[in-house]
Structures are given as C-alpha cells and as structure tokens.
Write an enzyme that holds these catalytic residues in place. Structure first.
Site, PDB file in Angstrom:
ATOM      1  N   ASP A 146      -9.460  -8.651   1.611  1.00 53.15           N
ATOM      2  CA  ASP A 146      -9.665  -7.915   2.869  1.00 53.15           C
ATOM      3  C   ASP A 146     -11.024  -8.216   3.501  1.00 53.15           C
ATOM      4  O   ASP A 146     -11.275  -7.852   4.645  1.00 53.15           O
ATOM      5  CB  ASP A 146      -9.527  -6.400   2.646  1.00 53.15           C
ATOM      6  CG  ASP A 146      -8.082  -5.923   2.832  1.00 53.15           C
ATOM      7  OD1 ASP A 146      -7.267  -6.695   3.362  1.00 53.15           O
ATOM      8  OD2 ASP A 146      -7.783  -4.785   2.444  1.00 53.15           O
ATOM      9  N   THR A 197       0.880  -1.137   0.000  1.00 53.52           N
ATOM     10  CA  THR A 197       0.000   0.000   0.000  1.00 53.52           C
ATOM     11  C   THR A 197       0.921   1.190   0.000  1.00 53.52           C
ATOM     12  O   THR A 197       2.114   1.034   0.201  1.00 53.52           O
ATOM     13  CB  THR A 197      -0.849  -0.075   1.289  1.00 53.52           C
ATOM     14  OG1 THR A 197      -1.629  -1.250   1.200  1.00 53.52           O
ATOM     15  CG2 THR A 197      -1.733   1.130   1.490  1.00 53.52           C
TER      16      THR A 197
HETATM   17  O1  DON Z   1      -6.878  -1.898   3.253  1.00 56.82           O
HETATM   18  C1  DON Z   1      -6.108  -2.614   3.877  1.00 56.82           C
HETATM   19  O2  DON Z   1      -6.119  -2.705   5.093  1.00 56.82           O
HETATM   20  C2  DON Z   1      -5.051  -3.400   3.120  1.00 56.82           C
HETATM   21  N1  DON Z   1      -5.531  -3.692   1.795  1.00 56.82           N
HETATM   22  C3  DON Z   1      -3.778  -2.637   3.114  1.00 56.82           C
HETATM   23  C4  DON Z   1      -2.641  -3.383   2.455  1.00 56.82           C
HETATM   24  C5  DON Z   1      -1.316  -2.867   2.786  1.00 56.82           C
HETATM   25  O3  DON Z   1      -1.147  -1.947   3.550  1.00 56.82           O
HETATM   26  C6  DON Z   1      -0.169  -3.561   2.192  1.00 56.82           C
HETATM   27  N2  DON Z   1       1.045  -2.847   2.466  1.00 56.82           N
HETATM   28  N3  DON Z   1       2.041  -3.050   2.885  1.00 56.82           N
END
Ligand code: DON
Length: 571
Positions: A425, A383
């Site tokens: 998720d 992310t």
């Molecule tokens: O929305 C979320 O919580 C996850 N899809 C975030 C993924 C994420 O932070 C990956 N990064 N390192």
C-alpha cells in the site's frame, strides 16, 4: 428477536451440517449455520462478512456486552472463520460514536518495519518488484490488530477472556467452511506452498469443499496466549519469537523491536456536516477516506442529485468526476501525516473544493491527463468490514485487512496466522501502481516506522446528533467511493439500506482513466456515458458493504451485502 431474510438475496445460501455436539451454547452451531442478509431488531445488531462471526458478536451483546465487546469478539472470530481477511496478523481502523456523544478513531494500521527503506522493492535497475511487495514476509508491515483490540477494550464492559473464548473454540474445535472459502483456499494452494516453509493447515492434498471442517490448533494456541497475557502475549514472548523466526526464514525484516514498540493510536476523528441534518464521522489519515470523503461529499452537496435520479447519466457522471478529482489529490498529497506534511485543511476547505469543481464539465467526461492534483499553497481485494450497534447507543464501525486475500500468504510457523502484505500500500516507486492500481509519490514513500496510506473508510453518519448510519466496506481503492455512494444513495436518493448496499456501484480513481462499473448498471446509462467520453469497464463485485441504520424511533436495520456470505443478525 425479529430477523428477516432479504427476499432479494436468497436465504439459506448454504446450510452446513455436522454433529454439533461439541458446542452446546444456545443456537450457536459452527457446523450448521446460514447466511442472513437483513435483521430488523430493537436491541442491537452486528453485520459482518461471516455468519459465525456475526453470531459471536450478537451473543456477546445479549450477554450484556456493549458494541466494543461485540466488535472485539467479532474481529477475533473473523480471524478464525474468515482467514482471507479477518486477521490478527494485519491491521485496520475503528471509528466509533459512544452513547455519551464522544467520537473515537483508533488507528491500528500496520507500520513499516524499522529496517524498511524507501527503495526496498526496487531491483538494481530501479524497477519495482511487485512480487516482493505483494507476497511473502518481506511484504508484511508490523501487525496492528491485537494492539487495536486492546485499545478498543478500554471502552468495553466484559473481561477480555470472555470475548476471545469463542474464537479460541472455533479455532480449536473447528467449523465448517462455506463454498466461497473452499474455492478461495483451493485457488491459493500453490501460493501457500510457495510462500511457506512450514506448511499451514490451509494446505491439503485433496481439494477443499463446502462443509469441510477447518481446525486451527496453532491459532488456538496463539489466541490462548493473548487471552492469558494480553497484547504482550502477541507482541512479546513466544509469539513474537515465532513471527521473527518466520520472517527470517521467509526473507522478511521484522524484528522483536518492531513488535515490542508497535502502538495503536487514538486519533481525532474527522467530523463534518452534510446537508442540514447530518454529520459524518470518519477515520483520518493514514486512512484516505478522512480527506476524500469530505472532498467528494462537499463537491456534490449542493447539486440536485435527487432530481437527476439514481443511476441516471447525469448523476453517475457528476459522482465519477468528483471521484476522479479526489483521487488525483490522493496520489499526490496523501500519506502518513506523522511523516509527511499533508495539507488536509486546504484539501478539504470550501474555497479549494469550489475551485476544483470548476474543472467539472456537466456535458463531457474529464480527462485524467488534463486533470491533475490541485495546486496547494503551503499552509499552516481482501479486507473486511463490520458494524455493531448496541442497546446503550454505542456504534462501532471497523475495517480491517491483511491487504490482499490471505495477505502475504505466509503463515507464521507454529503460530497459525497469516501475515499481511500491507507494504504494497506504500508507493514502492513514484508513479508505479500498487495492486489496486493506485499511484503515489513522496507523500506515501516507504520509511521505517511509517504507516502506509489506506483506502479503508469506516464511517458513522449522525442525524440530528444521533447515530443514523454505520457503514463501511472492503475493496481496495474502491472502498472510499463505495462508502461515498452508499451514503449518497441513502441520504440523497432515499434508497433503502438494502438497495444502497446491493444496487450496482461504480468507481473512478483518476488513474487508470477508466470508469469501472458493476455489470448490472443499466446498459442505457453506460452507453450514454461512453458517448460523453468515458472509458467504461465492467467488473465483478465492487466492495461488500455493510450498513446499520437506526431510525429516530430506535428501530435497528442491519444489512449484509449480497456479494458474499455477509450476515446481519440482531435481537
Ligand atoms: O488499506 C487499504 O486500502 C487496502 N490494504 C485495503 C485492501 C482491500 O480492501 C482488499 N479487499 N478487497
């Protein structure tokens, strides 16, 4: 302009060279750039995961754009130069504080496709199939980023075509990749081959190396259609057709209707006081930080953390237990509140939080089998995060994602961008952990059109009513605990923004019952914690936190995390 390099984090991590003649704009050179960890300035600043994206954002500020203009341009540039997470095929959240005092929370989270069903990732024996929820087009939610950008543009000053042009140029003419990007692309070669029917530009016979030029012609074409037709250039017409065709080829279920009906949603920001002088502004559900951050901060607000000391056993124990309590509630109660009743008011109320803290034993680690979610009476690792602050006083905090690194690994044939794997998720089956080990149940079960629960926590802290900190990070479920710790490190432990960003982080998420710590947390503290009953596990980086701090006198300090190529620039 006064930019400083943080001596802690060696500057010039990489300098890439290639004839820079294609780009004549001031010092913007996509073939030769460097990582800058800290910017001290007075007009405006951008801190993001990639030097070129931060540069694009700051150039927009210098042109007279405001924080929204710069954020849009930065996000679009990240979609090109940081393909593992920067995106137009994913989604995210924006929290902003306008110079006029208005708070803003824009939800551009992906939603489940119309044909999604609760058990779509279970096999005939009822077992969860992680391979389907984590890879390929079936793992993709309906992308929200482009709708989010146009929602943000309502608050911008410059024409959209100016904001998107740097991204188009970067995609069309190419840029030199960093060593981190080269190794990530190399690691994903077989995954890309497996999940694509039309081979994307990321697939190459010879291994990628630092300084190679990445040209993305198809992505440039997609961006031009967005430039010329607005959000409809993505959600309708040629690109929508290509997305649906790709989804069909790759056994996904996205339809033209899913795309046409996608809407970013302006929600009411979560705002709560902390200590005497501060207010915290953060994202509401489906971002879990909107519940967990107030819970955790209220649980520690009256505790003598400063006296305990930064990284002391007492402080880490208290904060880890608070994280455990909050994440137990996350698993049971949190999900998209447009689809499932979430008792947000109760979960963040003082009496509930006081009752939860009765479970805290200052001398002993808790036990996640004994500590379950609270009783509620019915009530009425990829992310990316970036921050912008401008000379007008607007602050923008955006976390955006494809979910896993390179998302579903499926690139839309002919359109050149990666689709997310955000469906993972959701809780694909009660109690079955997702790729970040998070469990959930009914509240976060899959339903058509529902938004999956997120950990993303873009946040702004006000001091005496004025923007003081802009903060956020990637990191899956560790996002909320990292934002929590960064805020506490600055407000309670008086750490500098650089130390708050770079010092070791830790993380407890109730299940698994493990205290994850970064390797450089003091060994003596870890040993004491183990004696108290913690199962401690060292792990690689936790998050990549970006912070901007604005002093009362108006000085701006932007800090990029040492854990990546993150770059802070200002003027
Ligand atoms: O929305 C979320 O919580 C996850 N899809 C975030 C993924 C994420 O932070 C990956 N990064 N390192």
């Amino acid at each position: 302009m006064s930019e400083t390099r943080n001596s802690l984090c060696l500057p010039l991590l990489f300098i890439l060279s290639f004839p820079a003649l294609l780009y004549a704009q001031n010092d913007f050179n996509p073939y030769h750039y460097q990582v800058e960890k800290r910017a001290l300035c007075t007009h405006g600043a951008v801190v993001s995961a990639h030097p070129l994206a931060s540069r694009v954002g700051v150039d927009i500020l210098k042109m007279g754009g405001n924080a929204f203009d710069a954020a849009i341009a930065t996000q679009l540039a990240l979609a090109v130069v940081y393909p593992g997470a920067g995106n137009i095929g994913g989604g995210g959240f924006m929290v902003a504080r306008l110079a006029n005092g208005k708070n803003l929370a824009v939800d551009f989270r992906e939603k489940a496709p119309g044909h999604a069903t609760r058990d779509m990732y279970l096999d005939s024996a009822g077992n969860a199939q992680a391979a389907l929820s984590q890879n390929g087009a079936l793992s993709s939610g309906v992308p929200g980023t482009v709708a989010g950008l146009f929602e943000a543009w309502k608050y911008a000053r410059l024409p959209f075509k100016k904001l998107i042009q740097p991204a188009i140029d970067l995609a069309e003419k190419g840029f030199c990749i960093s060593s981190a990007e080269a190794s990530n692309l190399n690691e994903f070669q077989s995954t890309f081959r497996k999940y694509n029917t039309v081979m994307p530009v990321f697939v190459k016979e010879q291994p990628w190396k630092e300084g190679d030029t990445l040209v993305q012609k198809e992505l440039a074409h997609t961006l031009r259609l967005i430039r010329d037709n607005g959000a409809r250039g993505f959600y309708e017409g040629e690109i929508a057709g290509l997305i649906v065709a790709e989804s069909k080829r790759s056994h996904g279920i996205l339809t033209l209707e899913d795309l046409r009906t996608y809407k970013a949603i302006e929600r009411e920001a979560v705002v709560f006081p902390y200590k005497r002088d501060y207010s915290i502004i953060t994202m509401p559900l489906p971002a879990s930080g909107g519940v967990l951050l107030p819970q955790m901060l209220k649980m520690i607000e009256d505790q003598p953390l400063k006296k305990y000391g930064f990284e002391s056993v007492k402080a880490v124990h208290l904060m880890a237990e608070v994280e455990r309590l909050a994440y137990a509630d996350r698993a049971k109660y949190l999900g998209d509140k447009d689809f499932y009743h979430v008792p947000v008011k109760t979960l963040t109320s003082t009496p509930y939080i006081m009752a939860r803290m009765k479970l805290y034993d200052p001398n002993r680690a808790g036990n996640s089998q004994d500590i379950q979610a609270g009783q509620i009476k019915p009530e009425s690792e990829e992310t990316t995060h970036f921050n912008v602050y401008d000379k007008y006083g607007n602050a923008v905090s955006i976390t955006t994602t494809l979910n896993g690194e390179y998302g579903s690994a499926t690139v839309v044939g002919g359109a050149g961008f990666l689709l997310n794997n955000e469906m993972d998720d959701f809780s694909v089956k009660p109690g079955v952990p997702n790729m970040y080990g998070a469990v959930g149940g009914e509240a976060n079960a899959i339903a058509a059109g529902k938004r999956m629960l997120s950990s993303m926590t873009p946040t702004i802290v006000l001091k005496n009513g004025k923007p003081y900190l802009v903060v956020g990070t990637p990191g899956g479920t560790t996002i909320t605990t990292s934002v929590f710790q960064t805020i506490v490190d600055i407000l309670d432990f008086d750490l500098s923004p650089s130390d708050a960003v770079n010092m070791p982080k830790f993380h407890h998420q109730w299940l698994p019952d493990i205290l994850f710590v970064e390797k450089d947390l003091p060994q003596a503290t870890l040993e004491e914690l183990e004696k108290m009953g913690y199962h401690v596990k060292k792990r690689e980086h936790i998050g990549r936190t970006e912070v901007i701090r604005i002093s009362e006198a108006g000085g701006i300090e932007a800090v990029g995390d040492k854990r990546g190529d993150d770059t802070a620039l200002g003027y």
